[in-house]
Design a protein around this motif. Structure first.
Motif, PDB file in Angstrom:
ATOM      1  N   GLU A 212       0.830  -1.208   0.000  1.00  0.00           N
ATOM      2  CA  GLU A 212       0.000   0.000   0.000  1.00  0.00           C
ATOM      3  C   GLU A 212       0.861   1.253   0.000  1.00  0.00           C
ATOM      4  OE1 GLU A 212      -4.313  -0.763   1.200  1.00  0.00           O
ATOM      5  OE2 GLU A 212      -3.167  -0.599   3.060  1.00  0.00           O
ATOM      6  N   ASP A 213       1.951   1.255   0.760  1.00  0.00           N
ATOM      7  CA  ASP A 213       2.819   2.439   0.772  1.00  0.00           C
ATOM      8  C   ASP A 213       3.377   2.722  -0.619  1.00  0.00           C
ATOM      9  OD1 ASP A 213       2.345   2.842   3.423  1.00  0.00           O
ATOM     10  OD2 ASP A 213       4.199   1.911   4.125  1.00  0.00           O
ATOM     11  N   ARG A 214       3.783   1.684  -1.325  1.00  0.00           N
ATOM     12  CA  ARG A 214       4.311   1.881  -2.692  1.00  0.00           C
ATOM     13  C   ARG A 214       3.206   2.378  -3.624  1.00  0.00           C
ATOM     14  NH1 ARG A 214       8.021  -3.621  -3.146  1.00  0.00           N
ATOM     15  NH2 ARG A 214       9.631  -2.934  -1.656  1.00  0.00           N
ATOM     16  N   PHE A 215       2.021   1.822  -3.444  1.00  0.00           N
ATOM     17  CA  PHE A 215       0.899   2.229  -4.287  1.00  0.00           C
ATOM     18  C   PHE A 215       0.574   3.708  -4.052  1.00  0.00           C
ATOM     19  CE2 PHE A 215      -3.641   2.198  -5.524  1.00  0.00           C
ATOM     20  CZ  PHE A 215      -3.519   1.615  -6.778  1.00  0.00           C
ATOM     21  N   ILE A 216       0.538   4.101  -2.779  1.00  0.00           N
ATOM     22  CA  ILE A 216       0.218   5.490  -2.448  1.00  0.00           C
ATOM     23  C   ILE A 216       1.310   6.430  -2.965  1.00  0.00           C
ATOM     24  CG2 ILE A 216      -0.010   7.089  -0.493  1.00  0.00           C
ATOM     25  CD1 ILE A 216      -1.342   4.737   1.024  1.00  0.00           C
ATOM     26  N   GLY A 221      -4.123   8.692  -5.405  1.00  0.00           N
ATOM     27  CA  GLY A 221      -5.322   9.384  -4.977  1.00  0.00           C
ATOM     28  C   GLY A 221      -5.731   9.066  -3.560  1.00  0.00           C
ATOM     29  N   PRO A 222      -6.754   9.782  -3.075  1.00  0.00           N
ATOM     30  CA  PRO A 222      -7.179   9.643  -1.669  1.00  0.00           C
ATOM     31  C   PRO A 222      -7.817   8.297  -1.357  1.00  0.00           C
ATOM     32  CG  PRO A 222      -8.659  11.099  -2.864  1.00  0.00           C
ATOM     33  CD  PRO A 222      -7.511  10.830  -3.781  1.00  0.00           C
ATOM     34  N   ALA A 223      -8.372   7.613  -2.350  1.00  0.00           N
ATOM     35  CA  ALA A 223      -8.989   6.315  -2.054  1.00  0.00           C
ATOM     36  C   ALA A 223      -7.950   5.321  -1.556  1.00  0.00           C
ATOM     37  CB  ALA A 223      -9.684   5.779  -3.300  1.00  0.00           C
ATOM     38  N   ALA A 224      -6.743   5.388  -2.117  1.00  0.00           N
ATOM     39  CA  ALA A 224      -5.682   4.487  -1.668  1.00  0.00           C
ATOM     40  C   ALA A 224      -5.281   4.794  -0.228  1.00  0.00           C
ATOM     41  CB  ALA A 224      -4.471   4.618  -2.597  1.00  0.00           C
TER      42      ALA A 224
END
Length: 426
Positions: A212-216, A221-224
């Motif tokens: 998740e950290d890499r994705f964010i 966006g805010p959904a992540a």
């Protein structure tokens, strides 16, 4: 492009940091943190809460709160009974609730615009008609955002819990303010206990955190961010003693029996326990009100006894515990039902003139607002709109009626648009 929400006026990040810096210079760090914890406990004691009793399907106002025994065409089979408030009568099948009428107020002149189940449900939960360009946050999510976040990040329970139904969307407020759903209050709460051992769960959480950290970090966006926050709060909740609030086995049999052991009665008891623990908004669903056929038998044998027991016990219990003054109870569905009884012995959809009930939260008890004519067809006194109801609920809970957000498309959206609080109740 999602614009970061503009939170209530004056509550900018700079504003907060300014206060933090000033306070930190005045007190040693340990004292400061201790003061924060003490302040959080004090805020929980004084926090306003809301319990929404949602009657899915559209309950009949003429067989609950606004009977018309003098109407030969529309009156139906039920008789009115006296309550603890002289002059106010309700259905003979709500005898327990009638004993607490001094805490309860009725709006008999609500008039809305939606006779479709989905659209009516959306309207009554948000105050707005459905619009393809925006998903409005439900009132539960607004309470979570406006009131729940005041408790601080260390509060481990969700600020919005929905029991017996999925609950409505948080809209553009984000998934952090979406409801935590309890499908069956008489069963085991889903996802509160891991199905793997602790070591394995921790490894999985760490891996998920990395992903998740890499994705964010890729500006997804805010959904992540919201997704990561929800998982973090869920893990905190799973490891918290506060989860005992979901466990009805901790209640004496006399209390369980007073509420009734149906899903609605147990849901009402769970709502009381959650509010007692500090949860801001709890919705308890009771379906089965879409009575196009055989309405009087169904209401007499099923819906009204179940409602009477659960709702009556909830009001009495909150009052006994000294919690009713800070807990607003709202009873409503998506619309009312036709005054005319159809050929199948039922009543159909009717948003033109119907009733809702409010109790606690500073609402004046023992009041009746508005009236319908002798056949229950038209409002003849003090018409109330859905935004008037939302404005009244906001005022009771301490949410300013001028509160305004900015939608993802950059449009301003007020929590209350064109409505005013019902002065007879505030």
């Amino acid at each position: 492009m999602f614009d970061r929400l503009l939170t209530p006026r004056g509550m900018s990040r700079r504003h907060f940091l300014g206060h933090l810096a000033t306070t930190s210079m005045a007190f040693p760090a340990a004292s400061f943190l201790g003061a924060l914890r003490a302040n959080a406990q004090e805020m929980r004691r004084n926090q306003k809460h809301c319990i929404l009793l949602w009657m899915g399907g559209g309950p009949s106002q003429l067989d609950t709160w606004d009977l018309k025994p003098e109407s030969p065409r529309n009156g139906g089979e039920f008789k009115p009974i006296d309550t603890t408030v002289p002059g106010i009568q309700i259905s003979e099948h709500l005898p327990t609730v009638a004993q607490h009428m001094q805490h309860l107020s009725l709006i008999r002149s609500l008039s809305t615009s939606e006779g479709n189940h989905d659209r009516g449900t959306y309207l009554m939960h948000t105050g707005w008609q459905p619009n393809p360009t925006v998903v409005h946050p439900s009132f539960g999510s607004i309470c979570s955002f406006e009131l729940g976040t005041r408790l601080g990040d260390d509060f481990p329970l969700p600020h919005f819990v929905s029991i017996n139904r999925p609950g409505e969307s948080a809209g553009f407020l984000g998934m952090s303010h979406a409801p935590f759903v309890v499908s069956n209050p008489n069963g085991q709460i889903e996802n509160l206990k891991p199905n793997v051992d602790t070591a394995r769960l921790n490894r999985r959480v760490q891996m998920l955190g990395l992903v998740e950290d890499r994705f964010i970090a890729q500006n997804r966006g805010p959904a992540a961010v919201g997704h990561r926050d929800v998982y973090g709060k869920t893990m905190k909740m799973m490891n918290s003693a506060y989860t005992r609030a979901f466990d009805l086995a901790n209640e004496p049999d006399t209390v369980r029996d007073a509420y009734g052991r149906s899903s609605f009665g147990s849901g009402c008891l769970m709502a009381r326990r959650l509010v007692q623990a500090g949860v801001t908004f709890v919705e308890v669903g009771l379906g089965g009100w879409d009575n196009h056929d055989d309405i009087f038998r169904i209401l007499r044998e099923q819906r009204l006894p179940e409602l009477d027991k659960g709702m009556g016990a909830l009001i009495a219990d909150l009052n006994r515990l000294g919690m009713l003054q800070n807990t607003l109870i709202v009873w409503m569905g998506e619309f009312g039902r036709t005054p005319r009884i159809n050929q199948n012995g039922g009543r159909d959809h009717w948003p033109r003139s119907w009733s809702v009930a409010l109790a606690g939260g500073g609402i004046k008890g023992g009041q009746v607002v508005g009236a319908t004519d002798s056949d229950g067809i038209d409002v003849v006194d003090r018409q109330v709109g859905v935004m008037d109801l939302i404005a009244t609920m906001c005022t009771a809970l301490g949410i300013h009626v001028d509160t305004e957000y900015t939608t993802p498309l950059g449009r301003p959206m007020r929590v209350v648009e064109g409505g005013t609080p019902i002065t007879e109740l505030i």
